[in-house]
Design an enzyme around this catalytic site. Structure first.
Site, PDB file in Angstrom:
ATOM      1  N   LYS A 197       0.938  -1.200  -0.056  1.00  0.00           N
ATOM      2  CA  LYS A 197       0.101  -0.098  -0.105  1.00  0.00           C
ATOM      3  C   LYS A 197       1.031   1.090   0.039  1.00  0.00           C
ATOM      4  O   LYS A 197       1.613   1.498   0.935  1.00  0.00           O
ATOM      5  CB  LYS A 197      -1.095  -0.071   1.099  1.00  0.00           C
ATOM      6  CG  LYS A 197      -1.891   1.402   1.438  1.00  0.00           C
ATOM      7  CD  LYS A 197      -2.980   1.263   2.401  1.00  0.00           C
ATOM      8  CE  LYS A 197      -3.510   2.634   2.788  1.00  0.00           C
ATOM      9  NZ  LYS A 197      -4.364   2.422   3.875  1.00  0.00           N
ATOM     10  N   LYS A 250      -2.373  -1.471  -3.688  1.00  0.00           N
ATOM     11  CA  LYS A 250      -3.391  -0.236  -3.529  1.00  0.00           C
ATOM     12  C   LYS A 250      -2.259   0.798  -3.679  1.00  0.00           C
ATOM     13  O   LYS A 250      -1.300   0.983  -3.225  1.00  0.00           O
ATOM     14  CB  LYS A 250      -3.996  -0.338  -2.166  1.00  0.00           C
ATOM     15  CG  LYS A 250      -4.622   0.994  -2.006  1.00  0.00           C
ATOM     16  CD  LYS A 250      -5.294   0.813  -0.684  1.00  0.00           C
ATOM     17  CE  LYS A 250      -6.145   1.970  -0.297  1.00  0.00           C
ATOM     18  NZ  LYS A 250      -6.408   1.988   0.995  1.00  0.00           N
TER      19      LYS A 250
HETATM   20  C1  PBG Z   1      -7.051   3.684   5.697  1.00  0.00           C
HETATM   21  C2  PBG Z   1      -7.456   3.368   4.359  1.00  0.00           C
HETATM   22  C3  PBG Z   1      -7.391   4.397   3.383  1.00  0.00           C
HETATM   23  C4  PBG Z   1      -7.920   4.040   2.123  1.00  0.00           C
HETATM   24  C5  PBG Z   1      -8.469   2.637   2.565  1.00  0.00           C
HETATM   25  N1  PBG Z   1      -7.962   2.223   3.714  1.00  0.00           N
HETATM   26  C6  PBG Z   1      -7.012   5.641   3.249  1.00  0.00           C
HETATM   27  C7  PBG Z   1      -5.512   5.943   3.762  1.00  0.00           C
HETATM   28  O1  PBG Z   1      -4.552   5.349   3.933  1.00  0.00           O
HETATM   29  O2  PBG Z   1      -5.333   7.294   4.006  1.00  0.00           O
HETATM   30  C8  PBG Z   1      -8.156   4.652   0.883  1.00  0.00           C
HETATM   31  C9  PBG Z   1      -9.262   4.175  -0.211  1.00  0.00           C
HETATM   32  C10 PBG Z   1      -9.241   4.959  -1.126  1.00  0.00           C
HETATM   33  O3  PBG Z   1      -8.803   5.801  -1.439  1.00  0.00           O
HETATM   34  O4  PBG Z   1     -10.142   4.565  -1.913  1.00  0.00           O
HETATM   35  N2  PBG Z   1      -7.557   2.770   6.428  1.00  0.00           N
END
Ligand code: PBG
Length: 328
Positions: A197, A250
């Site tokens: 991620k 991601k």
């Molecule tokens: C954090 C989380 C995020 C997203 C999913 N889980 C945001 C982040 O890391 O700031 C983002 C998903 C998206 O942008 O669609 N729990």
């Protein structure tokens, strides 16, 4: 003038031939619908940064998931927006927290007809917006945080989640969650690890939807540097060793190379998350007349599957399932 002997165009001559030799298919069951559920609202609240998406009330969530089930969508992943936040993010593991209540409700309404995934993180629940608890100097305390993820995961499993999806990028989070689930008797609850991620601007609309932007600093000490690829392999292999049942990359569109590399590394089910900013780009492009919305979304999701993802998390899931049903 030599004529070409090999003529790939032969197989592109008609739509039927092209369909016959198509390598990648998009099906509703490959799609995962991300849903926001907000405490203490009676009606869905539109998310300005994500046209067409809503913070659902508990009732409207049931209707949205009903829709998803009827369309044949593979699963839903739930994000909670609690009424109150604190430094620890304690609503994340509350027995009657916003997500726990939603999971019980969905279980009650849909039984096993809907696969329910619970995103497991603290950023929507902490008043400072970070994905973990802070030390005095403001840095995120890894080992204290994974204990709280483990508690959160157990409460989500107890509510009936099929799959727990840790998204905080703390070291050891998968092992901590697996151990806690097993100890609590939830050996059959699976883990979908957000393995690679990245720290990206593409989460902006999500953070405004979930009110989870960090109040100070950024997430670069736990999410990955966009410049790195080998590190994504290291993260993924660690999660697999720690007991992940499925892995995720991601975002998706700016990480298709990573999807492809991870695909080569593992035979586990692989998901890619087409995130909020990617959704917003597609919507903005379509609204500006740059391309046809439906064609752009289908092409984009097909490309993510082609890169090697078995599953795609996308805010377009229900639209796509509807379009696929029309085409069939
Ligand atoms: C954090 C989380 C995020 C997203 C999913 N889980 C945001 C982040 O890391 O700031 C983002 C998903 C998206 O942008 O669609 N729990």
């Amino acid at each position: 003038m030599p004529f070409p002997l090999d003529r790939p165009r032969r197989l592109r001559r008609t739509p039927q031939l092209r369909r016959l030799v198509r390598e990648t298919r998009l099906r509703p069951e490959d799609l995962i619908h991300p849903a926001f559920v907000r405490e203490e609202v009676d009606e869905p609240v539109a998310i300005a940064a994500m046209p067409g998406q809503f913070q659902e009330s508990h009732d409207s969530l049931v209707r949205a998931v009903d829709d998803a089930v009827r369309l044949g969508i593979g699963a839903v992943i739930l994000f909670g927006i609690p009424a109150t936040k604190d430094a620890q993010g304690s609503q994340a593991w509350a027995d009657h927290g916003v997500v726990q209540t939603a999971i019980r409700r969905l279980r009650h309404e849909h039984g096993d007809a809907c696969v329910v995934i619970a995103d497991c993180c603290l950023d929507e629940y902490t008043d400072h917006g970070h994905c973990g608890v802070l030390r005095e100097d403001g840095s995120v305390d890894n080992d204290a945080t994974i204990e709280l993820y483990a508690r959160t995961a157990v409460s989500q499993a107890a509510a009936g989640a099929d799959i727990i999806a840790p998204s905080g990028m703390m070291d050891g989070q998968v092992a901590a969650i697996r151990e806690a689930l097993d100890e609590a008797g939830f050996e059959e609850t699976a883990i979908l690890a957000y393995s690679a991620k990245y720290a990206t601007v593409m989460y902006g609309p999500f953070r405004s939807a979930a009110d989870s932007a960090p109040r100070h600093g950024d997430r670069r000490s736990y999410q990955m540097d966009v410049a790195n690829s080998r590190e994504a392999m290291r993260e993924t292999l660690l999660d697999i060793e720690e007991g992940a049942d499925m892995v995720m990359v991601k975002p998706a569109l700016t990480a298709l190379d990573i999807v492809s590399r991870v695909r080569d590394q593992t035979d586990l089910p692989l998901a890619a998350y087409c995130v909020s900013g990617e959704y917003a780009m597609l919507e903005a492009g379509a609204a500006a007349g740059a391309f046809d919305r439906r064609a752009a979304v289908l092409e984009t999701l097909t490309a993510i599957r082609r890169a090697g993802a078995d599953l795609v998390l996308t805010y377009h899931a229900r639209d796509v399932a509807r379009w696929l049903a029309e085409e069939a």
